[in-house]
Scaffold this motif. Structure first.
Motif, PDB file in Angstrom:
ATOM      1  N   ASP A  65      22.628  14.505 -19.327  1.00 23.91           N
ATOM      2  CA  ASP A  65      23.820  14.229 -20.153  1.00 23.91           C
ATOM      3  C   ASP A  65      25.064  14.861 -19.532  1.00 23.91           C
ATOM      4  OD1 ASP A  65      22.332  12.791 -21.963  1.00 23.91           O
ATOM      5  OD2 ASP A  65      22.109  14.458 -23.382  1.00 23.91           O
ATOM      6  N   GLY A  66      24.919  16.080 -19.034  1.00 23.79           N
ATOM      7  CA  GLY A  66      26.058  16.752 -18.412  1.00 23.79           C
ATOM      8  C   GLY A  66      26.515  16.041 -17.154  1.00 23.79           C
ATOM      9  N   MET A  67      25.569  15.551 -16.350  1.00 20.49           N
ATOM     10  CA  MET A  67      25.911  14.834 -15.129  1.00 20.49           C
ATOM     11  C   MET A  67      26.701  13.564 -15.448  1.00 20.49           C
ATOM     12  SD  MET A  67      23.331  13.400 -12.152  1.00 20.49           S
ATOM     13  CE  MET A  67      22.244  12.626 -13.354  1.00 20.49           C
ATOM     14  N   LEU A  68      26.220  12.804 -16.433  1.00 22.42           N
ATOM     15  CA  LEU A  68      26.882  11.546 -16.772  1.00 22.42           C
ATOM     16  C   LEU A  68      28.214  11.795 -17.487  1.00 22.42           C
ATOM     17  CD1 LEU A  68      23.736   9.529 -17.896  1.00 22.42           C
ATOM     18  CD2 LEU A  68      25.048   9.252 -15.790  1.00 22.42           C
ATOM     19  N   ALA A  69      28.284  12.860 -18.276  1.00 16.64           N
ATOM     20  CA  ALA A  69      29.528  13.181 -18.978  1.00 16.64           C
ATOM     21  C   ALA A  69      30.643  13.543 -18.009  1.00 16.64           C
ATOM     22  CB  ALA A  69      29.304  14.316 -19.973  1.00 16.64           C
ATOM     23  N   SER A  70      30.263  13.970 -16.795  1.00 15.87           N
ATOM     24  CA  SER A  70      31.278  14.330 -15.801  1.00 15.87           C
ATOM     25  C   SER A  70      31.903  13.093 -15.157  1.00 15.87           C
ATOM     26  CB  SER A  70      30.656  15.216 -14.714  1.00 15.87           C
ATOM     27  OG  SER A  70      29.771  14.469 -13.888  1.00 15.87           O
ATOM     28  N   LEU A  71      31.346  11.907 -15.437  1.00 20.17           N
ATOM     29  CA  LEU A  71      31.834  10.685 -14.792  1.00 20.17           C
ATOM     30  C   LEU A  71      32.948  10.034 -15.608  1.00 20.17           C
ATOM     31  CD1 LEU A  71      28.394   9.154 -13.724  1.00 20.17           C
ATOM     32  CD2 LEU A  71      29.963  10.548 -12.345  1.00 20.17           C
ATOM     33  N   ASP A  72      32.594   9.450 -16.757  1.00 14.16           N
ATOM     34  CA  ASP A  72      33.579   8.775 -17.612  1.00 14.16           C
ATOM     35  C   ASP A  72      32.998   8.705 -19.020  1.00 14.16           C
ATOM     36  OD1 ASP A  72      32.810   5.619 -18.215  1.00 14.16           O
ATOM     37  OD2 ASP A  72      31.802   6.423 -16.439  1.00 14.16           O
ATOM     38  N   PRO A  73      33.795   8.344 -20.023  1.00 12.40           N
ATOM     39  CA  PRO A  73      33.315   8.409 -21.411  1.00 12.40           C
ATOM     40  C   PRO A  73      32.255   7.375 -21.762  1.00 12.40           C
ATOM     41  CG  PRO A  73      35.730   8.335 -21.303  1.00 12.40           C
ATOM     42  CD  PRO A  73      35.225   7.993 -19.949  1.00 12.40           C
ATOM     43  N   HIS A  74      32.023   6.384 -20.897  1.00 15.05           N
ATOM     44  CA  HIS A  74      31.155   5.262 -21.272  1.00 15.05           C
ATOM     45  C   HIS A  74      29.816   5.260 -20.550  1.00 15.05           C
ATOM     46  CE1 HIS A  74      34.716   3.884 -23.305  1.00 15.05           C
ATOM     47  NE2 HIS A  74      35.385   3.861 -22.174  1.00 15.05           N
ATOM     48  N   SER A  75      29.604   6.187 -19.617  1.00 17.33           N
ATOM     49  CA  SER A  75      28.307   6.308 -18.954  1.00 17.33           C
ATOM     50  C   SER A  75      27.454   7.294 -19.744  1.00 17.33           C
ATOM     51  CB  SER A  75      28.474   6.800 -17.506  1.00 17.33           C
ATOM     52  OG  SER A  75      29.152   5.843 -16.727  1.00 17.33           O
ATOM     53  N   SER A  76      26.190   6.923 -19.987  1.00 11.95           N
ATOM     54  CA  SER A  76      25.343   7.804 -20.794  1.00 11.95           C
ATOM     55  C   SER A  76      23.876   7.491 -20.566  1.00 11.95           C
ATOM     56  CB  SER A  76      25.677   7.655 -22.290  1.00 11.95           C
ATOM     57  OG  SER A  76      25.431   6.328 -22.726  1.00 11.95           O
ATOM     58  N   PHE A  77      23.043   8.463 -20.944  1.00 12.98           N
ATOM     59  CA  PHE A  77      21.596   8.303 -20.908  1.00 12.98           C
ATOM     60  C   PHE A  77      21.119   7.947 -22.305  1.00 12.98           C
ATOM     61  CE2 PHE A  77      17.418  10.362 -21.616  1.00 12.98           C
ATOM     62  CZ  PHE A  77      16.660   9.610 -20.726  1.00 12.98           C
ATOM     63  N   LEU A  78      20.286   6.924 -22.416  1.00 11.27           N
ATOM     64  CA  LEU A  78      19.768   6.496 -23.707  1.00 11.27           C
ATOM     65  C   LEU A  78      18.312   6.915 -23.820  1.00 11.27           C
ATOM     66  CD1 LEU A  78      21.189   2.844 -23.859  1.00 11.27           C
ATOM     67  CD2 LEU A  78      22.255   4.942 -24.662  1.00 11.27           C
ATOM     68  N   ASP A  79      18.054   7.869 -24.707  1.00 10.45           N
ATOM     69  CA  ASP A  79      16.661   8.239 -24.959  1.00 10.45           C
ATOM     70  C   ASP A  79      16.074   7.262 -25.972  1.00 10.45           C
ATOM     71  OD1 ASP A  79      17.663   9.003 -27.426  1.00 10.45           O
ATOM     72  OD2 ASP A  79      17.499  11.159 -27.040  1.00 10.45           O
ATOM     73  N   ALA A  80      14.869   7.542 -26.449  1.00  5.27           N
ATOM     74  CA  ALA A  80      14.190   6.600 -27.342  1.00  5.27           C
ATOM     75  C   ALA A  80      15.005   6.330 -28.603  1.00  5.27           C
ATOM     76  CB  ALA A  80      12.802   7.137 -27.703  1.00  5.27           C
ATOM     77  N   ARG A  81      15.614   7.382 -29.160  1.00  5.63           N
ATOM     78  CA  ARG A  81      16.398   7.196 -30.383  1.00  5.63           C
ATOM     79  C   ARG A  81      17.656   6.391 -30.107  1.00  5.63           C
ATOM     80  NH1 ARG A  81      18.468  12.294 -33.954  1.00  5.63           N
ATOM     81  NH2 ARG A  81      19.445  12.825 -31.959  1.00  5.63           N
ATOM     82  N   ASP A  82      18.346   6.665 -28.995  1.00  2.00           N
ATOM     83  CA  ASP A  82      19.545   5.899 -28.631  1.00  2.00           C
ATOM     84  C   ASP A  82      19.198   4.434 -28.392  1.00  2.00           C
ATOM     85  OD1 ASP A  82      21.085   8.218 -28.681  1.00  2.00           O
ATOM     86  OD2 ASP A  82      20.641   8.668 -26.594  1.00  2.00           O
ATOM     87  N   PHE A  83      18.063   4.224 -27.728  1.00  2.00           N
ATOM     88  CA  PHE A  83      17.618   2.862 -27.433  1.00  2.00           C
ATOM     89  C   PHE A  83      17.385   2.087 -28.725  1.00  2.00           C
ATOM     90  CE2 PHE A  83      15.223   1.115 -23.463  1.00  2.00           C
ATOM     91  CZ  PHE A  83      16.224   0.174 -23.306  1.00  2.00           C
ATOM     92  N   GLU A  84      16.748   2.742 -29.696  1.00  2.00           N
ATOM     93  CA  GLU A  84      16.474   2.100 -30.977  1.00  2.00           C
ATOM     94  C   GLU A  84      17.774   1.810 -31.728  1.00  2.00           C
ATOM     95  OE1 GLU A  84      14.561   0.435 -34.229  1.00  2.00           O
ATOM     96  OE2 GLU A  84      13.898   0.814 -32.178  1.00  2.00           O
TER      97      GLU A  84
END
Length: 444
Positions: A65-84
């Motif tokens: 999450d920290g790695m992707l948050a350093s890029l831009d506001p719209h890049s993110s990791f989706l875990d099982a709950r986010d995917f659902e």
């Protein structure tokens, strides 16, 4: 063994982004190994010495999450709950309030309420901060936890404490949850004019707009005077459906292009022959909550001089996110390209400037409530053309044509001033089509 495997996996991804020269690869390999060594050292220290026992999976997810948050506001990791949650929002209905929200500095911020939902009827507005749910402070928590608390069984109520920029004191709003029907397109006929409201760009939105046009004609028994395409507070959605909706109104020409990291990564999308509206006048209504796919449609019709864009400057999200599955239950949502309107404009930061600026005077908070856009998000992508700061700060400009207020409009029976103004304008354009060219000729 596990440490070596993690390092090798991460390194393979890092090397894929490095220019393919021997010297560059060697240097990148050395730098990447040193950095990954530091990461693994920190990881092991936390596991061994943190005051409480921590879960490895939690640590790894935090690092991702920290790695992707350093890029831009719209890049993110989706875990099982986010995917659902993503599946629920795009494929089905759920019990909730009808809000699009984001996290900003530990606070839950409203992107936009969905039109016709409990949140919309309850007066929640874009840019509001939600600080408490049923009296419980949610500041500093996760966005997923806040969303789960706002969802619930239809018929149950929840109290939201709102901080609204421009108001001195927080205030409470009690809202009753409903089944949020994810119906992307709705239509009605007003004064002989077809009004098509798109709340999101999900599967079959283009087909639904075509069905709306047929329904409008059938209900009237003849062609309407024109069409109003209402994209206000529409946060976007699928690129393919933005293209399909644009194609409904266009005979030919480019709709949008997307350009990736390399100069060769360019894809262009074109309209197919056939305008479903038969060339009748079209007005596209937009506001600060119109984002992404909404801006693609507004930009295409504006650049092709097919319709007038009316309302307020749009959100300014000109980037494309690609969903990259990592497993059956997880995925990476990564910003992979910028998109451009037919004339080559990037809407990133600056958004789409309407042909006719019309404030929403029927909103009693219009003058005091600041607008929330892409340029307000931390680490947002910078427009390569460098947007003039004056454009980003022009919401407070006064227009002498609109010297009235919400109370006076209400007495006249006008609850939606922007729609009212669009209806009147369509009537004028139908009587004098030359006005369409006069308004659109300045858009190059």
């Amino acid at each position: 063994m596990k440490k070596a495997f993690v390092k090798a996996t991460l390194l393979a991804g890092a090397l894929a982004l490095v220019p393919a020269t021997t010297a560059a690869l060697a240097e990148a390999e050395g730098n990447s190994y040193r950095t990954l060594d530091e990461f693994m050292d920190v990881f092991q220290r936390v596991r061994a010495d943190y005051v409480d026992k921590v879960d490895d999976e939690k640590l790894i997810k935090g690092a991702i999450d920290g790695m992707l948050a350093s890029l831009d506001p719209h890049s993110s990791f989706l875990d099982a709950r986010d995917f659902e949650n993503l599946r629920t929002q795009t494929d089905g209905a759920y019990g909730g309030l009808g809000l699009s929200v984001t996290m900003e500095d530990g606070a839950v911020k409203v992107i936009a309420p969905t039109k016709g939902t409990p949140a919309d009827r309850g007066g929640i507005k874009a840019g509001d901060y939600i600080t408490h749910l049923d009296g419980e402070l949610i500041y500093g928590g996760t966005l997923d936890d806040a969303v789960e608390k706002m969802r619930g069984a239809p018929g149950t109520s929840i109290k939201l404490t709102i901080v609204r920029p421009g108001r001195d004191q927080p205030f409470d709003v009690s809202i009753t949850r409903e089944i949020i029907e994810l119906k992307p397109v709705d239509w009605e006929v007003k004064d002989g004019i077809g009004v098509i409201n798109i709340v999101s760009f999900s599967a079959n939105t283009g087909a639904d707009v075509r069905a709306a046009i047929r329904g409008i004609g059938k209900s009237l028994g003849h062609k309407p005077t024109g069409y109003i395409l209402d994209l206000r507070s529409n946060p976007g959605g699928l690129l393919d459906e933005a293209i399909n909706v644009s194609d409904v109104f266009l005979e030919h020409g480019e709709i949008v292009s997307q350009r990736g990291r390399q100069k060769s990564d360019i894809e262009r999308y074109y309209a197919k022959a056939g305008d479903d509206t038969g060339g009748l006048p079209v007005i596209v209504l937009v506001d600060a909550g119109s984002a992404s796919a909404s801006e693609i449609v507004a930009g295409a019709l504006q650049d092709q001089r097919r319709g007038l864009v009316m309302g307020e400057r749009t959100f300014g999200k000109g980037s494309v996110q690609t969903l990259l599955p990592l497993s059956n239950t997880t995925a990476l949502r990564l910003t992979t390209a910028r998109y451009y309107t037919p004339s080559g404009r990037s809407v990133q930061e600056g958004g789409i400037e309407p042909d006719i600026r019309v404030p929403q005077l029927s909103d009693p908070d219009y003058k005091t409530r600041p607008r929330f856009r892409e340029s307000d998000l931390r680490r947002h992508l910078i427009n390569e053309a460098k947007v003039d700061n004056s454009i980003l700060e022009d919401d407070s400009k006064k227009d002498p044509r609109f010297d009235t207020n919400a109370e006076a409009l209400k007495k006249q029976g006008i609850e939606d001033f922007q729609l009212h103004y669009a209806l009147e304008t369509i009537g004028r354009l139908a009587k004098n089509p030359v006005q369409v060219a006069a308004h659109t000729s300045s858009k190059k």
